[in-house]
Design an enzyme around this catalytic site. Sequence first.
Site, PDB file in Angstrom:
ATOM      1  N   GLU A 159     -22.961  -9.436  28.484  1.00  0.00           N
ATOM      2  CA  GLU A 159     -22.594  -8.488  27.745  1.00  0.00           C
ATOM      3  C   GLU A 159     -23.035  -7.099  27.678  1.00  0.00           C
ATOM      4  OE1 GLU A 159     -20.532  -7.884  24.777  1.00  0.00           O
ATOM      5  OE2 GLU A 159     -21.522  -6.146  24.723  1.00  0.00           O
ATOM      6  N   CYS A 201      -6.961  -9.041  23.487  1.00  0.00           N
ATOM      7  CA  CYS A 201      -6.252  -8.395  22.325  1.00  0.00           C
ATOM      8  C   CYS A 201      -5.311  -7.588  22.707  1.00  0.00           C
ATOM      9  CB  CYS A 201      -7.384  -7.702  21.511  1.00  0.00           C
ATOM     10  SG  CYS A 201      -8.370  -6.712  22.436  1.00  0.00           S
ATOM     11  N   CYS A 220       0.684  -1.340   0.056  1.00  0.00           N
ATOM     12  CA  CYS A 220      -0.077  -0.087  -0.048  1.00  0.00           C
ATOM     13  C   CYS A 220       1.031   1.266  -0.085  1.00  0.00           C
ATOM     14  CB  CYS A 220      -0.802   0.055   1.216  1.00  0.00           C
ATOM     15  SG  CYS A 220      -1.747   1.650   1.298  1.00  0.00           S
TER      16      CYS A 220
HETATM   17  N1  SAH Z   1     -16.421 -12.639  22.657  1.00  0.00           N
HETATM   18  C1  SAH Z   1     -16.999 -11.831  21.757  1.00  0.00           C
HETATM   19  C2  SAH Z   1     -16.786 -10.313  21.932  1.00  0.00           C
HETATM   20  C3  SAH Z   1     -15.361  -9.907  22.377  1.00  0.00           C
HETATM   21  S1  SAH Z   1     -15.113  -8.062  22.280  1.00  0.00           S
HETATM   22  C4  SAH Z   1     -16.351 -12.191  20.192  1.00  0.00           C
HETATM   23  O1  SAH Z   1     -15.685 -13.198  20.303  1.00  0.00           O
HETATM   24  O2  SAH Z   1     -16.942 -11.802  19.134  1.00  0.00           O
HETATM   25  C5  SAH Z   1     -15.443  -7.841  23.759  1.00  0.00           C
HETATM   26  C6  SAH Z   1     -16.954  -7.396  24.037  1.00  0.00           C
HETATM   27  O3  SAH Z   1     -16.950  -6.908  25.449  1.00  0.00           O
HETATM   28  C7  SAH Z   1     -17.481  -6.388  23.252  1.00  0.00           C
HETATM   29  O4  SAH Z   1     -18.836  -6.945  22.652  1.00  0.00           O
HETATM   30  C8  SAH Z   1     -17.995  -5.212  24.436  1.00  0.00           C
HETATM   31  O5  SAH Z   1     -19.235  -4.690  23.964  1.00  0.00           O
HETATM   32  C9  SAH Z   1     -18.078  -5.638  25.583  1.00  0.00           C
HETATM   33  N2  SAH Z   1     -17.779  -5.248  26.892  1.00  0.00           N
HETATM   34  C10 SAH Z   1     -16.882  -4.357  27.028  1.00  0.00           C
HETATM   35  N3  SAH Z   1     -17.030  -4.070  28.297  1.00  0.00           N
HETATM   36  C11 SAH Z   1     -17.824  -4.758  28.902  1.00  0.00           C
HETATM   37  C12 SAH Z   1     -18.033  -4.757  30.238  1.00  0.00           C
HETATM   38  N4  SAH Z   1     -17.621  -4.226  31.189  1.00  0.00           N
HETATM   39  N5  SAH Z   1     -19.120  -6.080  30.636  1.00  0.00           N
HETATM   40  C13 SAH Z   1     -19.730  -6.767  29.780  1.00  0.00           C
HETATM   41  N6  SAH Z   1     -19.336  -6.486  28.414  1.00  0.00           N
HETATM   42  C14 SAH Z   1     -18.404  -5.459  27.911  1.00  0.00           C
END
Ligand code: SAH
Length: 474
Positions: free
Chosen positions: A353, A429, A71
Amino acid sequence: MNKNDLVTVEIEDFSHDGAGIGKVNGYALFIKDAVIGDTVSARIMKIKSKYAFAKLEKVITPSSFRVTPECKFHRQCGGCQLQALSYEKQLEFKQNKVVNNLIRIGGFLSEHLENVIEPIIGMENAFRYRNKGMYPVGYDKAGALVTGFYAGRTHDIIANTDCLLGDERNKEILETVLLYMKKNHLNAYNEKTGAGLFRHILIRNSFYNADVMVCFVLNAKFSEDFPKQIEILLPHKQELCDSLSKIHGVSSIIVNFNSEQTNVIMGKKVCTVWGQDKITDKLYIRDTGRFITFKISPHSFYQVNPRQTEKLYALALEYAELSGDETVWDLYCGIGTISLFMAVYAKQVYGVEIIPEAVHDACQNAKENETKNIEFFIGKVEDVLPQKLSDENIHADIIIVDPPRKGCDSECINTMIKMKPKRIIYISCDSATLARDLRILCDNSYELKRFRVIDQFGQSVHVETICLLKLLEG
Ligand code: SAH
């Protein structure tokens, strides 16, 4: 050494954000876009007590790990910090980053880590893998209407409709929208004045179905009379819908309302202008011949790299060692993707969530996949889990956590420790917060048994890690 000095330096290491590091007169110099093994000439920009930042002026002798970036914007854009590095070396960088954080922040011994680490899982094609793109709309330096990306650490927009990490169709979609805006004299949002209409264009692609969702983030307040409002906001909207829907796969056109002067991209309210409210995708469960299908709202989190996600979830299942009798809690569950994988093999699964739309998606996804042994709760993990433990004395054989970059809240960790699940699977992550959280768990009767880095974000410095912790007996 003084500001603006030109120095010649050999790059010996990488910083956590992918900058090259070399030494001059005992100073560590951080040089963005320099690659380990390069000899470069660099200009000193900012001097601190033990280190300094320098700007890459010229690569004198290129590293054998250097590749020609695909890129042409890679140096301006903040997204692909590692594009000039061979993919093999990128993977090595990522694995080292996790191991170093586990040692430095988590206090783990390198001999222990060597025994429990499994080989990093790379991508077959480290371009065109993203299923989601967020493109700011604005004006370039010459005043032309553009969409593209923010130049690293600024809000200056560099015009580029073809990010090489995204789907090839995004280019045509973005150009169609720009053309429509110009024809109808619609302007882009100005962050400083708060005026102008188009803020961002969000594009979501479905991996298996080829569906595409296009969502315009507009600087407007939602009115109850949405059909009338949309005629005013988007004049000749039918024309726009007709040209977008001709692009292969476009299945939904959505407006998101965000009239706040903020860096948060999306506002709360969304309305469908044309087509579906959600995008549908599916993920394959390894060795089963079975897929799980998902409906995804514009607001919901969904993993950005579906190919690697299938591998990640297969590993999560392997680490879970389910026999069919287990109760599993999936914390930070998003739209219930991991929960639904677990439900195939577990007795009962619960998900937690914070985003209500994501939980609604999760419930609908459970129904559509005819999964009955699953239940979801809306709220913060750090509120819901302790509450459920004290009110209902809930039990977990296995807990999976997949938090955002800031890691698990301490209340979440404390409650997990009290619940004493046999196994905890931590998907992360951000390896710095991972290391911090693993240390607490390992000081409280858990042992790190396996871990593996999976590359979900080729060309960037971001790293995904999955860990298995087991409760020590006695
Ligand atoms: N396990 C899922 C999402 C992971 S990303 C997958 O693999 O697709 C992290 C997620 O945590 C997001 O959906 C975000 O909205 C949620 N999140 C962030 N802070 C949070 C909290 N304090 N309590 C509950 N969920 C939360």
